[in-house]
Design an enzyme around this catalytic site. Structure first.
Site, PDB file in Angstrom:
ATOM      1  N   ARG A 200      53.752 -20.219 -29.038  1.00 25.17           N
ATOM      2  CA  ARG A 200      55.448 -20.449 -28.273  1.00 25.17           C
ATOM      3  C   ARG A 200      55.059 -20.298 -26.789  1.00 25.17           C
ATOM      4  O   ARG A 200      54.693 -19.299 -25.573  1.00 25.17           O
ATOM      5  CB  ARG A 200      56.495 -19.274 -28.294  1.00 25.17           C
ATOM      6  CG  ARG A 200      56.377 -19.341 -29.668  1.00 25.17           C
ATOM      7  CD  ARG A 200      58.069 -19.702 -29.912  1.00 25.17           C
ATOM      8  NE  ARG A 200      58.362 -19.243 -31.206  1.00 25.17           N
ATOM      9  CZ  ARG A 200      58.225 -20.426 -32.396  1.00 25.17           C
ATOM     10  NH1 ARG A 200      59.218 -21.793 -31.384  1.00 25.17           N
ATOM     11  NH2 ARG A 200      59.056 -20.417 -33.369  1.00 25.17           N
ATOM     12  N   ILE A 201      55.774 -21.660 -26.030  1.00 20.52           N
ATOM     13  CA  ILE A 201      55.278 -21.966 -24.426  1.00 20.52           C
ATOM     14  C   ILE A 201      57.127 -21.432 -23.702  1.00 20.52           C
ATOM     15  O   ILE A 201      58.232 -20.882 -24.377  1.00 20.52           O
ATOM     16  CB  ILE A 201      55.955 -23.719 -24.036  1.00 20.52           C
ATOM     17  CG1 ILE A 201      54.567 -24.084 -24.840  1.00 20.52           C
ATOM     18  CG2 ILE A 201      55.706 -23.406 -23.030  1.00 20.52           C
ATOM     19  CD1 ILE A 201      53.380 -24.310 -24.624  1.00 20.52           C
ATOM     20  N   LEU A 202      56.391 -20.653 -22.299  1.00 22.86           N
ATOM     21  CA  LEU A 202      57.777 -19.949 -22.195  1.00 22.86           C
ATOM     22  C   LEU A 202      58.050 -20.941 -20.859  1.00 22.86           C
ATOM     23  O   LEU A 202      57.821 -21.608 -20.447  1.00 22.86           O
ATOM     24  CB  LEU A 202      56.837 -18.285 -21.853  1.00 22.86           C
ATOM     25  CG  LEU A 202      56.700 -18.020 -22.892  1.00 22.86           C
ATOM     26  CD1 LEU A 202      54.966 -16.525 -22.174  1.00 22.86           C
ATOM     27  CD2 LEU A 202      57.853 -16.837 -23.550  1.00 22.86           C
TER      28      LEU A 202
ATOM     29  N   ASP B 245      51.429 -20.209 -15.741  1.00 29.56           N
ATOM     30  CA  ASP B 245      51.818 -20.424 -14.458  1.00 29.56           C
ATOM     31  C   ASP B 245      53.173 -21.161 -15.271  1.00 29.56           C
ATOM     32  O   ASP B 245      53.074 -21.810 -16.392  1.00 29.56           O
ATOM     33  CB  ASP B 245      51.777 -21.189 -13.662  1.00 29.56           C
ATOM     34  CG  ASP B 245      50.625 -22.037 -13.706  1.00 29.56           C
ATOM     35  OD1 ASP B 245      50.622 -22.504 -15.238  1.00 29.56           O
ATOM     36  OD2 ASP B 245      50.489 -22.919 -12.698  1.00 29.56           O
TER      37      ASP B 245
ATOM     38  N   GLU C  62      35.617 -13.519 -26.614  1.00 31.58           N
ATOM     39  CA  GLU C  62      36.891 -12.864 -26.102  1.00 31.58           C
ATOM     40  C   GLU C  62      37.118 -11.704 -25.645  1.00 31.58           C
ATOM     41  O   GLU C  62      37.800 -10.482 -24.538  1.00 31.58           O
ATOM     42  CB  GLU C  62      37.901 -13.816 -27.043  1.00 31.58           C
ATOM     43  CG  GLU C  62      38.597 -15.470 -26.397  1.00 31.58           C
ATOM     44  CD  GLU C  62      39.363 -15.443 -27.499  1.00 31.58           C
ATOM     45  OE1 GLU C  62      40.092 -15.073 -27.551  1.00 31.58           O
ATOM     46  OE2 GLU C  62      38.428 -17.027 -27.901  1.00 31.58           O
TER      47      GLU C  62
ATOM     48  N   HIS D 245      42.226 -17.837 -23.664  1.00 28.44           N
ATOM     49  CA  HIS D 245      42.400 -19.200 -23.572  1.00 28.44           C
ATOM     50  C   HIS D 245      40.646 -19.729 -24.219  1.00 28.44           C
ATOM     51  O   HIS D 245      39.949 -19.342 -23.809  1.00 28.44           O
ATOM     52  CB  HIS D 245      42.656 -20.419 -22.487  1.00 28.44           C
ATOM     53  CG  HIS D 245      42.601 -22.092 -23.677  1.00 28.44           C
ATOM     54  ND1 HIS D 245      43.959 -22.427 -24.092  1.00 28.44           N
ATOM     55  CD2 HIS D 245      42.245 -23.027 -23.856  1.00 28.44           C
ATOM     56  CE1 HIS D 245      43.255 -23.143 -25.225  1.00 28.44           C
ATOM     57  NE2 HIS D 245      42.491 -23.853 -24.285  1.00 28.44           N
TER      58      HIS D 245
ATOM     59  N   ASN E 216      42.771  -9.941 -30.529  1.00 26.59           N
ATOM     60  CA  ASN E 216      42.640  -9.480 -28.751  1.00 26.59           C
ATOM     61  C   ASN E 216      43.292  -8.520 -28.772  1.00 26.59           C
ATOM     62  O   ASN E 216      42.895  -7.768 -28.312  1.00 26.59           O
ATOM     63  CB  ASN E 216      43.312 -10.603 -28.784  1.00 26.59           C
ATOM     64  CG  ASN E 216      42.111 -11.736 -28.332  1.00 26.59           C
ATOM     65  OD1 ASN E 216      40.975 -11.125 -27.197  1.00 26.59           O
ATOM     66  ND2 ASN E 216      41.771 -12.729 -28.745  1.00 26.59           N
TER      67      ASN E 216
HETATM   68  C1  GRF Z   1      42.534 -17.018 -29.820  1.00 24.04           C
HETATM   69  O1  GRF Z   1      41.393 -17.175 -30.211  1.00 24.04           O
HETATM   70  C2  GRF Z   1      43.425 -16.279 -28.189  1.00 24.04           C
HETATM   71  O2  GRF Z   1      42.149 -17.353 -27.661  1.00 24.04           O
HETATM   72  C3  GRF Z   1      44.405 -17.539 -28.514  1.00 24.04           C
HETATM   73  O3  GRF Z   1      44.490 -17.616 -29.964  1.00 24.04           O
HETATM   74  C4  GRF Z   1      43.574 -16.939 -30.651  1.00 24.04           C
HETATM   75  C5  GRF Z   1      44.256 -15.204 -30.755  1.00 24.04           C
HETATM   76  O4  GRF Z   1      44.081 -14.844 -31.762  1.00 24.04           O
HETATM   77  N1  GRF Z   1      44.810 -17.527 -27.558  1.00 24.04           N
HETATM   78  P1  GRF Z   1      44.163 -13.184 -31.707  1.00 24.04           P
HETATM   79  O5  GRF Z   1      45.051 -13.308 -32.900  1.00 24.04           O
HETATM   80  O6  GRF Z   1      43.892 -12.296 -30.396  1.00 24.04           O
HETATM   81  O7  GRF Z   1      42.761 -12.514 -33.512  1.00 24.04           O
END
Ligand code: GRF
Length: 214
Positions: A96-98, A146, A179, A114, A17
């Site tokens: 990690r949860i913030l 949140d 994504e 997500h 991402n």
């Molecule tokens: C993605 O599927 C995202 O939706 C989730 O964790 C994954 C991260 O993938 N939160 P990358 O590290 O960006 O390849």
């Protein structure tokens, strides 16, 4: 040319991402710059990859185990975000949860992606959850964070069909492709000042040049 928004990306793993965000910036689809990448995992591929592809972007490891408390760990993350003048924090596979105090310190300034259509299948093992439930459609969601896990106001969602014979891996791969389109688009809406949070809703304002002139 409008002002460039400085992003701080938090990632724990692969970093695809982050790559899609960097690609969108290079292609002129996203008027932003990545000011810093922070990982909690010293072994994360995201750090290794960035060192090769974009060595000029500061990439820092802040490992939770190096700190006595969550508060101290988050204080260091916050300090680095400040040093690098970060305006918007992008969680991209940050595992990690913030804490609520961290979230409250950056109101409406932390986004997450997500890999499901929230509120379905929050948390971990998302694709396994979707397949075992038997849904015909899954997808991905970009939202502000949140205090909860995957519960913040939703910015954009995109559906992805579940196909006969899908495994968690094949479904994950198809959703990941979406994504990579959706996250830069949501970030660009923020950069254009077009996201307004009203309670649980995120209103997407019209583009200034789309507004009719009498
Ligand atoms: C993605 O599927 C995202 O939706 C989730 O964790 C994954 C991260 O993938 N939160 P990358 O590290 O960006 O390849």
């Amino acid at each position: 040319m409008s002002k460039i928004t400085v992003l701080g990306v938090l990632a724990s793993g692969r970093g695809s991402n982050l790559q899609s965000i960097l690609d969108a910036i290079s292609a002129g689809r996203l008027n932003a710059k990545v000011g810093v990448v922070i990982s909690d995992n010293p072994e994360a591929n995201v750090l290794k990859r960035l060192a090769v592809t974009d060595p000029e972007i500061p990439a820092i490891c802040i490992a939770r185990r190096a700190y006595e408390s969550q508060a101290a760990f988050e204080a260091d993350i916050a300090a680095q975000l400040k040093v690098h003048h970060v305006e918007l924090v992008i969680l991209a596979g940050f595992m990690r949860i913030l804490s609520p105090s961290f979230v409250h310190s950056l109101p409406g300034r932390v986004m997450n992606i997500h890999p499901s259509l929230l509120p379905s299948f929050p948390g971990k093992h998302v694709h396994e959850q979707a397949l075992s439930y038997g849904v015909k459609v899954s997808g991905c969601t970009v939202h502000f964070i949140d205090e909860g896990t995957d519960t913040g106001p939703i910015i954009l969602q995109e559906a992805v069909p579940v196909l006969e014979g899908d495994t968690p891996e094949t479904l994950a791969e198809r959703i990941l492709h979406t994504e990579h389109i959706l996250y830069p688009r949501a970030i660009e809406l923020y950069c254009q000042g077009r996201l307004k949070i009203e309670g649980r809703r995120v209103i997407i304002l019209e583009k200034e040049d789309d507004l009719c002139e009498d």
